[in-house]
Write a protein that holds these residues in place. Structure first.
Motif, mmCIF file in Angstrom:
data_model
loop_
_atom_site.group_PDB
_atom_site.id
_atom_site.type_symbol
_atom_site.label_atom_id
_atom_site.label_comp_id
_atom_site.label_asym_id
_atom_site.label_seq_id
_atom_site.Cartn_x
_atom_site.Cartn_y
_atom_site.Cartn_z
ATOM 1 N N ILE A 46 -10.024 -11.200 3.265
ATOM 2 C CA ILE A 46 -10.258 -9.860 3.811
ATOM 3 C C ILE A 46 -9.464 -8.824 3.017
ATOM 4 O O ILE A 46 -9.964 -7.734 2.707
ATOM 5 N N SER A 47 -8.229 -9.159 2.661
ATOM 6 C CA SER A 47 -7.368 -8.235 1.915
ATOM 7 C C SER A 47 -7.933 -7.942 0.529
ATOM 8 O O SER A 47 -7.888 -6.800 0.058
ATOM 9 N N ILE A 48 -8.469 -8.970 -0.121
ATOM 10 C CA ILE A 48 -9.062 -8.771 -1.452
ATOM 11 C C ILE A 48 -10.266 -7.831 -1.363
ATOM 12 O O ILE A 48 -10.430 -6.929 -2.198
ATOM 13 N N ILE A 49 -11.102 -8.026 -0.348
ATOM 14 C CA ILE A 49 -12.279 -7.163 -0.172
ATOM 15 C C ILE A 49 -11.855 -5.725 0.108
ATOM 16 O O ILE A 49 -12.372 -4.776 -0.506
ATOM 17 N N GLY A 59 -1.221 -6.301 -2.114
ATOM 18 C CA GLY A 59 -0.024 -6.686 -1.378
ATOM 19 C C GLY A 59 0.144 -5.915 -0.082
ATOM 20 O O GLY A 59 0.641 -6.450 0.922
ATOM 21 N N LEU A 60 -0.276 -4.654 -0.068
ATOM 22 C CA LEU A 60 -0.171 -3.825 1.138
ATOM 23 C C LEU A 60 -1.032 -4.399 2.257
ATOM 24 O O LEU A 60 -0.580 -4.529 3.405
ATOM 25 N N PHE A 61 -2.266 -4.770 1.937
ATOM 26 C CA PHE A 61 -3.162 -5.337 2.943
ATOM 27 C C PHE A 61 -2.688 -6.721 3.389
ATOM 28 O O PHE A 61 -2.790 -7.065 4.572
ATOM 29 N N LEU A 62 -2.190 -7.512 2.452
ATOM 30 C CA LEU A 62 -1.694 -8.842 2.803
ATOM 31 C C LEU A 62 -0.583 -8.757 3.847
ATOM 32 O O LEU A 62 -0.525 -9.552 4.786
ATOM 33 N N PHE A 63 0.292 -7.779 3.681
ATOM 34 C CA PHE A 63 1.419 -7.640 4.614
ATOM 35 C C PHE A 63 0.972 -7.040 5.941
ATOM 36 O O PHE A 63 1.273 -7.570 7.016
ATOM 37 N N PHE A 87 8.811 -14.385 5.821
ATOM 38 C CA PHE A 87 9.427 -14.495 4.492
ATOM 39 C C PHE A 87 8.371 -14.804 3.436
ATOM 40 O O PHE A 87 8.312 -14.177 2.373
ATOM 41 N N GLY A 88 7.502 -15.781 3.731
ATOM 42 C CA GLY A 88 6.460 -16.169 2.779
ATOM 43 C C GLY A 88 5.475 -15.048 2.517
ATOM 44 O O GLY A 88 5.101 -14.786 1.365
ATOM 45 N N VAL A 89 5.027 -14.373 3.562
ATOM 46 C CA VAL A 89 4.074 -13.266 3.414
ATOM 47 C C VAL A 89 4.692 -12.116 2.624
ATOM 48 O O VAL A 89 4.024 -11.493 1.788
ATOM 49 N N THR A 90 5.976 -11.829 2.875
ATOM 50 C CA THR A 90 6.664 -10.753 2.146
ATOM 51 C C THR A 90 6.741 -11.057 0.659
ATOM 52 O O THR A 90 6.454 -10.205 -0.188
ATOM 53 N N VAL A 91 7.118 -12.301 0.327
ATOM 54 C CA VAL A 91 7.201 -12.714 -1.078
ATOM 55 C C VAL A 91 5.822 -12.642 -1.728
ATOM 56 O O VAL A 91 5.681 -12.151 -2.862
ATOM 57 N N MET A 92 4.797 -13.104 -1.019
ATOM 58 C CA MET A 92 3.428 -13.068 -1.548
ATOM 59 C C MET A 92 2.963 -11.633 -1.783
ATOM 60 O O MET A 92 2.357 -11.323 -2.814
ATOM 61 N N SER A 93 3.265 -10.743 -0.845
ATOM 62 C CA SER A 93 2.852 -9.345 -0.977
ATOM 63 C C SER A 93 3.529 -8.676 -2.163
ATOM 64 O O SER A 93 2.885 -7.969 -2.951
#
Length: 286
Positions: A46-49, A59-63, A87-93
């Motif tokens: 969804i974030s990529i779309i 990264g903004l949408f992922l978070f 923690f994981g989502v923050t690092v990924m974003s």
């Protein structure tokens, strides 16, 4: 003091592997999938779309999209899980934001789907294995499964089919099909990363040569065996059943042992998700 030191080491180990897993996911997304307009399932898809349609950072949408599910997870699933996931989502974003200017390694969509799926799956598997998550849809599935007859896997699959189908309208149907390839590969790599190459397997053997087979397993595989008493349902004869636990890498050798001693022996092998206690130890791979 020793207990505190062990707890601290566990926290450091968990944090390190969640960090590495989230970085790998960032690489799989920004170096392979996103440049080739290939998506993954769940919140990531969804974030990529949304990032493509709006022009805003992935990264903004992922978070932001994961944040509500993190709050739900904190209340419903547990503090440790929620903190590990945050923690994981923050690092990924952050990772996807930093890697976004880096050009992709390939413009071949098939290569991107394959290698992106592999790297993504390993990363997600590492995070899950060490107590976190990178996708809010898993939390939704866990909560929904309590109120519906569907399993977590079925709910996640339904959500992801809808998301992957949406990619066809946004990126074209050929990219949606490549996305399906990437999703399948990532799914398999997640399973392999969580279970490991040394996934445990239970083995049941019924043979008149049970003692010889049991001794060979102990001698040639170094695995303990247990003899159980059974009764044939058709003949009523007394039977000895051999039970043992092996790793995935030892399965082929065990089958050869049984085949050499008694080709007509009954052999059943099943997967085990966890083994604790007793004398069973997973051997390291060299």
């Amino acid at each position: 003091m020793t207990h505190q030191r062990l707890s601290l080491l566990k926290i450091i180990k968990r944090s390190l592997f969640i960090f590495l897993g989230a970085v790998l996911v960032s690489v799989g997304l920004e170096i392979f999938l996103v440049p080739n307009r290939i998506i993954d399932g769940g919140i990531v898809g969804i974030s990529i779309i949304l990032s493509h349609l709006s022009g805003w950072a992935l990264g903004l949408f992922l978070f932001l999209l994961n944040l509500p599910f993190l709050i739900i997870g904190y209340k419903q699933i547990g503090k440790t899980f929620a903190i590990s996931t945050l923690f994981g989502v923050t690092v990924m974003s952050i990772g996807t934001t930093l890697l976004h200017p880096v050009p992709g390694l390939t413009e071949d969509p098939l290569l991107a789907a394959v290698f992106g799926g592999i790297i993504l799956g390993i990363g997600v598997g590492m995070v899950i294995r060490y107590g976190g998550s990178l996708d809010g849809t898993e939390i939704v599935a866990i909560l929904f499964t309590k109120r519906t007859p569907f399993s977590v896997g079925e709910i996640v699959m339904f959500i992801n089919v809808f998301i992957l189908a949406s990619a066809g309208f946004v990126f074209g149907w050929d990219r949606a099909m490549y996305s399906l390839i990437a999703y399948y590969i990532a799914f398999k790599m997640i399973d392999l990363t969580i279970e490991g190459f040394q996934e445990s397997k239970s083995v049941w053997i019924i043979s008149d040569n049970h003692k010889e087979i049991g001794d060979a397993i102990v001698a040639r595989l170094g695995r303990g065996v247990t003899y159980l008493s059974g009764e044939g349902g058709y003949t009523g004869d007394d039977k000895k059943v051999i039970f043992c636990v092996i790793t995935r890498l030892e399965e082929a050798k065990l089958k050869l042992i049984v085949e050499d001693i008694d080709p007509s022996a009954f052999l059943a092998v099943g997967n085990i998700h966890d083994v604790k206690g007793g004398r069973f130890k997973k051997k390291s791979i060299h």
